[in-house]
Design a protein around this motif. Structure first.
Motif, PDB file in Angstrom:
ATOM      1  N   TYR A 176       0.830  -1.206   0.000  1.00  9.99           N
ATOM      2  CA  TYR A 176       0.000   0.000   0.000  1.00  9.99           C
ATOM      3  C   TYR A 176       0.866   1.257   0.000  1.00  9.99           C
ATOM      4  N   THR A 177       1.944   1.245   0.759  1.00 10.73           N
ATOM      5  CA  THR A 177       2.828   2.412   0.830  1.00 10.73           C
ATOM      6  C   THR A 177       3.466   2.698  -0.519  1.00 10.73           C
ATOM      7  N   ILE A 178       3.931   1.637  -1.193  1.00  9.88           N
ATOM      8  CA  ILE A 178       4.507   1.817  -2.531  1.00  9.88           C
ATOM      9  C   ILE A 178       3.451   2.359  -3.493  1.00  9.88           C
ATOM     10  N   TYR A 179       2.253   1.781  -3.409  1.00 12.95           N
ATOM     11  CA  TYR A 179       1.160   2.229  -4.276  1.00 12.95           C
ATOM     12  C   TYR A 179       0.802   3.681  -4.007  1.00 12.95           C
ATOM     13  N   TYR A 180       0.583   4.024  -2.736  1.00 15.70           N
ATOM     14  CA  TYR A 180       0.037   5.350  -2.401  1.00 15.70           C
ATOM     15  C   TYR A 180       1.093   6.439  -2.484  1.00 15.70           C
ATOM     16  N   ARG A 181       2.253   6.196  -1.870  1.00 11.41           N
ATOM     17  CA  ARG A 181       3.267   7.239  -1.752  1.00 11.41           C
ATOM     18  C   ARG A 181       4.105   7.434  -3.013  1.00 11.41           C
ATOM     19  N   ILE A 182       4.246   6.389  -3.810  1.00 12.71           N
ATOM     20  CA  ILE A 182       5.109   6.492  -4.999  1.00 12.71           C
ATOM     21  C   ILE A 182       4.270   6.470  -6.279  1.00 12.71           C
ATOM     22  N   LEU A 183       3.663   5.327  -6.574  1.00 18.41           N
ATOM     23  CA  LEU A 183       2.899   5.215  -7.819  1.00 18.41           C
ATOM     24  C   LEU A 183       1.696   6.151  -7.830  1.00 18.41           C
ATOM     25  N   GLY A 184       1.017   6.250  -6.691  1.00 13.55           N
ATOM     26  CA  GLY A 184      -0.169   7.098  -6.622  1.00 13.55           C
ATOM     27  C   GLY A 184       0.169   8.571  -6.725  1.00 13.55           C
ATOM     28  N   GLU A 185       1.028   9.039  -5.829  1.00 15.06           N
ATOM     29  CA  GLU A 185       1.350  10.463  -5.768  1.00 15.06           C
ATOM     30  C   GLU A 185       2.046  10.953  -7.031  1.00 15.06           C
ATOM     31  N   LEU A 186       2.892  10.116  -7.637  1.00 20.00           N
ATOM     32  CA  LEU A 186       3.685  10.564  -8.782  1.00 20.00           C
ATOM     33  C   LEU A 186       3.026  10.286 -10.128  1.00 20.00           C
ATOM     34  N   LEU A 187       2.184   9.241 -10.215  1.00 21.43           N
ATOM     35  CA  LEU A 187       1.652   8.843 -11.517  1.00 21.43           C
ATOM     36  C   LEU A 187       0.124   8.764 -11.562  1.00 21.43           C
ATOM     37  N   ILE A 188      -0.455   7.909 -10.732  1.00 20.99           N
ATOM     38  CA  ILE A 188      -1.882   7.592 -10.876  1.00 20.99           C
ATOM     39  C   ILE A 188      -2.781   8.782 -10.576  1.00 20.99           C
ATOM     40  N   PHE A 189      -2.605   9.404  -9.399  1.00 15.68           N
ATOM     41  CA  PHE A 189      -3.492  10.509  -9.023  1.00 15.68           C
ATOM     42  C   PHE A 189      -3.335  11.717  -9.949  1.00 15.68           C
ATOM     43  N   PRO A 190      -2.089  12.131 -10.309  1.00 14.76           N
ATOM     44  CA  PRO A 190      -1.964  13.227 -11.279  1.00 14.76           C
ATOM     45  C   PRO A 190      -2.620  12.902 -12.625  1.00 14.76           C
ATOM     46  N   PHE A 191      -2.493  11.639 -13.061  1.00 12.45           N
ATOM     47  CA  PHE A 191      -3.106  11.232 -14.329  1.00 12.45           C
ATOM     48  C   PHE A 191      -4.623  11.389 -14.262  1.00 12.45           C
ATOM     49  N   GLN A 192      -5.220  10.962 -13.153  1.00 12.66           N
ATOM     50  CA  GLN A 192      -6.672  11.088 -12.993  1.00 12.66           C
ATOM     51  C   GLN A 192      -7.098  12.555 -12.977  1.00 12.66           C
ATOM     52  N   HIS A 193      -6.338  13.387 -12.269  1.00  8.29           N
ATOM     53  CA  HIS A 193      -6.679  14.807 -12.188  1.00  8.29           C
ATOM     54  C   HIS A 193      -6.554  15.486 -13.553  1.00  8.29           C
ATOM     55  N   ILE A 194      -5.540  15.121 -14.327  1.00  6.29           N
ATOM     56  CA  ILE A 194      -5.362  15.686 -15.662  1.00  6.29           C
ATOM     57  C   ILE A 194      -6.549  15.326 -16.554  1.00  6.29           C
ATOM     58  N   LEU A 195      -6.959  14.050 -16.509  1.00  4.37           N
ATOM     59  CA  LEU A 195      -8.117  13.617 -17.295  1.00  4.37           C
ATOM     60  C   LEU A 195      -9.376  14.389 -16.887  1.00  4.37           C
ATOM     61  N   HIS A 196      -9.554  14.580 -15.584  1.00  7.27           N
ATOM     62  CA  HIS A 196     -10.739  15.278 -15.084  1.00  7.27           C
ATOM     63  C   HIS A 196     -10.724  16.744 -15.523  1.00  7.27           C
ATOM     64  N   ILE A 197      -9.561  17.388 -15.433  1.00 11.56           N
ATOM     65  CA  ILE A 197      -9.454  18.787 -15.845  1.00 11.56           C
ATOM     66  C   ILE A 197      -9.713  18.928 -17.350  1.00 11.56           C
ATOM     67  N   LEU A 198      -9.172  18.000 -18.148  1.00  6.71           N
ATOM     68  CA  LEU A 198      -9.415  18.023 -19.591  1.00  6.71           C
ATOM     69  C   LEU A 198     -10.901  17.837 -19.897  1.00  6.71           C
ATOM     70  N   LEU A 199     -11.561  16.971 -19.138  1.00  8.16           N
ATOM     71  CA  LEU A 199     -13.003  16.775 -19.307  1.00  8.16           C
ATOM     72  C   LEU A 199     -13.751  18.066 -19.004  1.00  8.16           C
ATOM     73  N   ASP A 200     -13.321  18.783 -17.977  1.00 11.87           N
ATOM     74  CA  ASP A 200     -13.939  20.068 -17.634  1.00 11.87           C
ATOM     75  C   ASP A 200     -13.749  21.090 -18.754  1.00 11.87           C
ATOM     76  N   VAL A 201     -12.537  21.131 -19.298  1.00 15.20           N
ATOM     77  CA  VAL A 201     -12.236  22.097 -20.365  1.00 15.20           C
ATOM     78  C   VAL A 201     -13.122  21.847 -21.585  1.00 15.20           C
ATOM     79  N   VAL A 202     -13.356  20.574 -21.878  1.00 15.05           N
ATOM     80  CA  VAL A 202     -14.177  20.214 -23.035  1.00 15.05           C
ATOM     81  C   VAL A 202     -15.651  20.541 -22.805  1.00 15.05           C
ATOM     82  N   THR A 203     -16.123  20.350 -21.561  1.00 10.14           N
ATOM     83  CA  THR A 203     -17.564  20.462 -21.278  1.00 10.14           C
ATOM     84  C   THR A 203     -18.008  21.843 -20.804  1.00 10.14           C
ATOM     85  N   THR A 204     -17.085  22.678 -20.294  1.00 17.47           N
ATOM     86  CA  THR A 204     -17.485  23.997 -19.818  1.00 17.47           C
ATOM     87  C   THR A 204     -16.385  25.015 -20.055  1.00 17.47           C
ATOM     88  N   LYS A 205     -16.788  26.231 -20.411  1.00 18.25           N
ATOM     89  CA  LYS A 205     -15.821  27.305 -20.651  1.00 18.25           C
ATOM     90  C   LYS A 205     -15.567  28.138 -19.394  1.00 18.25           C
TER      91      LYS A 205
END
Length: 217
Positions: A67-96
């Motif tokens: 869990y520590t490897i997942y959350y502190r390394i893979l999550g913080e550096l890769l997975i969570f930023p990737f999800q946030h980027i996708l969400h922000i891009l979805l917002d940009v497409v759907t609302t000005k």
């Protein structure tokens, strides 16, 4: 009245611990389940040699490590930023209108928080804006999201490991990994969208807290 206050406080503490403990437990149990499926005799010999209590303790310790490897390394550096980027891009497409974004990170950027501090600002606000039962539900919801992300990572690692050592890994592990990851991204986006509604409903308080805690000038 005192009993209600005590109950909600206790519930908040339990929920805050539940998110992390659920991740620890699941990260320890799932690999054992996979090993049991692939080679039952290995797990049986291990439990017979260590005993049920010690085997459970070792399982939990392994889970904490995973869990520590997942959350502190893979999550913080890769997975969570990737999800946030996708969400922000979805917002940009759907609302000005940036003020109508459904991404909590996107809203914080709109309020003036530097991108590299948005995660810290989000965690800081979450502890204030959500209290009592709301905080409990959010903690448990995030724990459920961790289960999906962990399922994806562990099943993918299992496929690679089995393929490397035995050369006959089932493609089902890859299917489970992909389905779990896509489900986690969708569920995570929906969860942050619900939290963003609270941010927008309390915008003045959010901005005030951000200034008070040094996230914006």
């Amino acid at each position: 009245m005192d009993k209600v206050v005590l109950s909600e406080r206790a519930l908040g503490i339990i929920a805050a611990s539940a998110e992390r403990f659920l991740g620890y437990l699941y990260a320890g149990v799932l690999p054992f389940v996979i090993v049991t499926i692939e080679k039952t005799s290995t797990v049986k010999d291990f439990v017979d040699a260590t005993g049920g209590i010690l085997a459970g303790t070792i399982c939990l310790v392994i889970g904490i490590g995973i869990y520590t490897i997942y959350y502190r390394i893979l999550g913080e550096l890769l997975i969570f930023p990737f999800q946030h980027i996708l969400h922000i891009l979805l917002d940009v497409v759907t609302t000005k209108d940036p003020g109508k974004r459904s991404s909590t990170i996107g809203l914080l950027v709109h309020y003036g928080v530097p991108l590299n501090r948005c995660r810290s600002a989000y965690d800081s606000l979450k502890g204030v804006l959500f209290e009592g039962r709301d905080a409990s539900e959010i903690q448990v919801s995030h724990g459920e999201l961790h289960v999906l992300y962990l399922s994806s990572l562990i099943t993918l690692a299992a496929f690679w490991g089995i393929q490397f050592f035995k050369g006959n890994a089932s493609s089902l592990y890859v299917v489970i990994s992909i389905v779990s990851f896509i489900s986690a991204l969708i569920a995570d986006t929906l969860q942050h969208s619900r939290e963003a509604l609270v941010f927008k409903a309390n915008q003045a308080e959010v901005v005030s807290l951000l200034k008070e805690r040094g996230f914006i000038s």
